[in-house]
Scaffold this motif. Structure first.
Motif, PDB file in Angstrom:
ATOM      1  N   LEU A   1     -15.264  20.136  23.333  1.00 49.39           N
ATOM      2  CA  LEU A   1     -16.128  20.620  22.260  1.00 49.39           C
ATOM      3  C   LEU A   1     -15.315  21.447  21.276  1.00 49.39           C
ATOM      4  O   LEU A   1     -14.948  22.574  21.583  1.00 49.39           O
ATOM      5  N   LYS A   2     -15.031  20.880  20.138  1.00 49.26           N
ATOM      6  CA  LYS A   2     -14.284  21.565  19.091  1.00 49.26           C
ATOM      7  C   LYS A   2     -12.961  22.067  19.646  1.00 49.26           C
ATOM      8  O   LYS A   2     -12.088  21.298  19.938  1.00 49.26           O
ATOM      9  N   ASP A   3     -12.802  23.395  19.809  1.00 47.26           N
ATOM     10  CA  ASP A   3     -11.540  23.963  20.286  1.00 47.26           C
ATOM     11  C   ASP A   3     -11.588  24.385  21.741  1.00 47.26           C
ATOM     12  O   ASP A   3     -10.748  25.153  22.198  1.00 47.26           O
ATOM     13  N   THR A   4     -12.573  23.920  22.491  1.00 43.01           N
ATOM     14  CA  THR A   4     -12.713  24.322  23.881  1.00 43.01           C
ATOM     15  C   THR A   4     -13.144  23.129  24.724  1.00 43.01           C
ATOM     16  O   THR A   4     -13.427  22.059  24.199  1.00 43.01           O
ATOM     17  N   GLU A   5     -13.176  23.324  26.023  1.00 42.35           N
ATOM     18  CA  GLU A   5     -13.633  22.288  26.941  1.00 42.35           C
ATOM     19  C   GLU A   5     -14.715  22.857  27.840  1.00 42.35           C
ATOM     20  O   GLU A   5     -14.705  24.042  28.152  1.00 42.35           O
ATOM     21  N   SER A   6     -15.635  22.002  28.242  1.00 42.77           N
ATOM     22  CA  SER A   6     -16.649  22.387  29.215  1.00 42.77           C
ATOM     23  C   SER A   6     -16.624  21.374  30.345  1.00 42.77           C
ATOM     24  O   SER A   6     -16.709  20.161  30.101  1.00 42.77           O
ATOM     25  N   ASP A   7     -16.496  21.858  31.568  1.00 38.96           N
ATOM     26  CA  ASP A   7     -16.515  20.991  32.739  1.00 38.96           C
ATOM     27  C   ASP A   7     -17.907  21.029  33.353  1.00 38.96           C
ATOM     28  O   ASP A   7     -18.502  22.096  33.490  1.00 38.96           O
ATOM     29  N   VAL A   8     -18.413  19.850  33.713  1.00 41.47           N
ATOM     30  CA  VAL A   8     -19.735  19.746  34.314  1.00 41.47           C
ATOM     31  C   VAL A   8     -19.605  19.001  35.640  1.00 41.47           C
ATOM     32  O   VAL A   8     -19.047  17.905  35.691  1.00 41.47           O
ATOM     33  N   ILE A   9     -20.101  19.608  36.698  1.00 39.98           N
ATOM     34  CA  ILE A   9     -20.177  18.964  38.010  1.00 39.98           C
ATOM     35  C   ILE A   9     -21.652  18.738  38.284  1.00 39.98           C
ATOM     36  O   ILE A   9     -22.457  19.663  38.182  1.00 39.98           O
ATOM     37  N   SER A  10     -22.017  17.470  38.577  1.00 37.76           N
ATOM     38  CA  SER A  10     -23.451  17.170  38.707  1.00 37.76           C
ATOM     39  C   SER A  10     -23.738  16.214  39.845  1.00 37.76           C
ATOM     40  O   SER A  10     -22.860  15.530  40.351  1.00 37.76           O
ATOM     41  N   LEU A  11     -25.015  16.184  40.204  1.00 41.07           N
ATOM     42  CA  LEU A  11     -25.543  15.302  41.235  1.00 41.07           C
ATOM     43  C   LEU A  11     -26.811  14.698  40.679  1.00 41.07           C
ATOM     44  O   LEU A  11     -27.636  15.393  40.077  1.00 41.07           O
ATOM     45  N   GLY A  12     -26.984  13.384  40.880  1.00 44.53           N
ATOM     46  CA  GLY A  12     -28.161  12.747  40.313  1.00 44.53           C
ATOM     47  C   GLY A  12     -28.537  11.443  40.996  1.00 44.53           C
ATOM     48  O   GLY A  12     -27.948  11.062  42.003  1.00 44.53           O
ATOM     49  N   LEU A  13     -29.506  10.776  40.387  1.00 42.27           N
ATOM     50  CA  LEU A  13     -29.994   9.482  40.876  1.00 42.27           C
ATOM     51  C   LEU A  13     -29.836   8.432  39.785  1.00 42.27           C
ATOM     52  O   LEU A  13     -29.961   8.735  38.599  1.00 42.27           O
ATOM     53  N   MET A  14     -29.623   7.205  40.218  1.00 37.26           N
ATOM     54  CA  MET A  14     -29.561   6.058  39.323  1.00 37.26           C
ATOM     55  C   MET A  14     -30.565   5.026  39.798  1.00 37.26           C
ATOM     56  O   MET A  14     -30.656   4.766  41.003  1.00 37.26           O
ATOM     57  N   TYR A  15     -31.312   4.475  38.845  1.00 32.40           N
ATOM     58  CA  TYR A  15     -32.277   3.421  39.161  1.00 32.40           C
ATOM     59  C   TYR A  15     -31.834   2.144  38.471  1.00 32.40           C
ATOM     60  O   TYR A  15     -31.625   2.116  37.263  1.00 32.40           O
ATOM     61  N   ARG A  16     -31.670   1.089  39.234  1.00 35.86           N
ATOM     62  CA  ARG A  16     -31.246  -0.211  38.710  1.00 35.86           C
ATOM     63  C   ARG A  16     -32.474  -1.111  38.575  1.00 35.86           C
ATOM     64  O   ARG A  16     -33.241  -1.288  39.512  1.00 35.86           O
ATOM     65  N   PHE A  17     -32.675  -1.656  37.367  1.00 40.91           N
ATOM     66  CA  PHE A  17     -33.826  -2.538  37.098  1.00 40.91           C
ATOM     67  C   PHE A  17     -33.607  -3.937  37.642  1.00 40.91           C
ATOM     68  O   PHE A  17     -32.547  -4.402  37.826  1.00 40.91           O
TER      69      PHE A  17
ATOM     70  N   LEU B   1     -27.378   7.353  44.788  1.00 45.38           N
ATOM     71  CA  LEU B   1     -27.055   8.767  44.622  1.00 45.38           C
ATOM     72  C   LEU B   1     -25.707   8.831  43.914  1.00 45.38           C
ATOM     73  O   LEU B   1     -24.770   8.138  44.309  1.00 45.38           O
ATOM     74  N   VAL B   2     -25.615   9.665  42.871  1.00 44.96           N
ATOM     75  CA  VAL B   2     -24.409   9.729  42.045  1.00 44.96           C
ATOM     76  C   VAL B   2     -23.940  11.174  41.956  1.00 44.96           C
ATOM     77  O   VAL B   2     -24.733  12.077  41.709  1.00 44.96           O
ATOM     78  N   GLY B   3     -22.655  11.388  42.164  1.00 47.38           N
ATOM     79  CA  GLY B   3     -22.051  12.707  41.988  1.00 47.38           C
ATOM     80  C   GLY B   3     -20.813  12.577  41.132  1.00 47.38           C
ATOM     81  O   GLY B   3     -20.047  11.628  41.312  1.00 47.38           O
ATOM     82  N   ASP B   4     -20.642  13.492  40.167  1.00 47.95           N
ATOM     83  CA  ASP B   4     -19.454  13.371  39.323  1.00 47.95           C
ATOM     84  C   ASP B   4     -19.020  14.672  38.677  1.00 47.95           C
ATOM     85  O   ASP B   4     -19.714  15.676  38.725  1.00 47.95           O
ATOM     86  N   TRP B   5     -17.844  14.597  38.083  1.00 52.70           N
ATOM     87  CA  TRP B   5     -17.262  15.639  37.262  1.00 52.70           C
ATOM     88  C   TRP B   5     -17.021  15.017  35.905  1.00 52.70           C
ATOM     89  O   TRP B   5     -16.522  13.892  35.815  1.00 52.70           O
ATOM     90  N   THR B   6     -17.384  15.726  34.828  1.00 52.08           N
ATOM     91  CA  THR B   6     -17.128  15.242  33.473  1.00 52.08           C
ATOM     92  C   THR B   6     -16.624  16.408  32.635  1.00 52.08           C
ATOM     93  O   THR B   6     -17.162  17.512  32.708  1.00 52.08           O
ATOM     94  N   ARG B   7     -15.588  16.151  31.849  1.00 60.12           N
ATOM     95  CA  ARG B   7     -15.073  17.148  30.906  1.00 60.12           C
ATOM     96  C   ARG B   7     -15.480  16.728  29.499  1.00 60.12           C
ATOM     97  O   ARG B   7     -15.222  15.608  29.067  1.00 60.12           O
ATOM     98  N   TYR B   8     -16.135  17.668  28.803  1.00 63.10           N
ATOM     99  CA  TYR B   8     -16.531  17.478  27.413  1.00 63.10           C
ATOM    100  C   TYR B   8     -15.621  18.354  26.563  1.00 63.10           C
ATOM    101  O   TYR B   8     -15.517  19.552  26.803  1.00 63.10           O
TER     102      TYR B   8
END
Length: 182
Positions: free
Chosen positions: A166-182, A157-164
């Motif tokens: 974009l040109k002259d602005t920023e977008s913050d994304v807070i997300s929750l997800g899954l990771m599968y390891r082969f 289970l993965v949770g994170d914050w990422t700032r992108y």
């Protein structure tokens, strides 16, 4: 005193390294979350949140370093104004591909903190009342961090914050997800 502190730090680092559990190899992940954006567009300001999602494919070289590529979709940001009784609808959308590195700190056999940074190659669509149309396309940095909890040998289970940026602005994304390891 300084040597004593250095010895304590070295022992702590060895203890953290000893908790690592060989999380090397190929992984696939997906997450969903909330993206926020405040952007000036054609004399208007869009201040909105949307549902964003990300898909990643990566390679973990060691318990500490990795590389990943992915696709990120910010969803749709919308806002409305009324000027002289006339409605004005604004819409912005952006998506693109990421390529970057990851750095992890294993705190136990099943819990890691990590950071990520890299390049975001994106394009977008923006319009005012479906008349004024802009299609920006650029490559900008992204960075962030989060935590990963190992649920099984393959799934985390993965949770994170990422700032992108974009040109002259920023977008913050807070997300929750899954990771599968082969």
């Amino acid at each position: 005193m300084k040597a004593k502190r250095m010895a304590c730090l070295a022992l702590a680092a060895l203890g953290v390294a000893g908790t690592a559990s060989a999380e090397r190899g190929l992984y696939f992940g997906g997450s969903i979350g909330a993206a926020s954006l405040t952007e000036r567009f054609d004399e208007f300001v869009i201040d909105d949140d949307s549902t964003a999602y990300r898909i990643t494919l990566g390679w973990q070289f060691s318990d500490f370093l990795g590389i990943e590529a992915g696709y990120h979709n910010f969803g749709r940001f919308e806002d409305s104004y009324t000027i002289d009784g006339e409605p004005i609808d604004l819409r912005l959308e952006a998506d693109g591909f990421t390529l970057g590195g990851t750095a992890s700190i294993p705190l136990s056999q099943s819990f890691w903190l990590y950071g990520r940074a890299g390049a975001f190659m994106w394009d977008g669509d923006a319009d005012v009342n479906s008349i004024t149309d802009a299609r920006p396309e650029e490559t900008n940095p992204y960075y962030g961090g989060g935590a990963k909890v190992k649920m099984t040998e393959r799934f985390s289970l993965v949770g994170d914050w990422t700032r992108y940026e974009l040109k002259d602005t920023e977008s913050d994304v807070i997300s929750l997800g899954l990771m599968y390891r082969f």
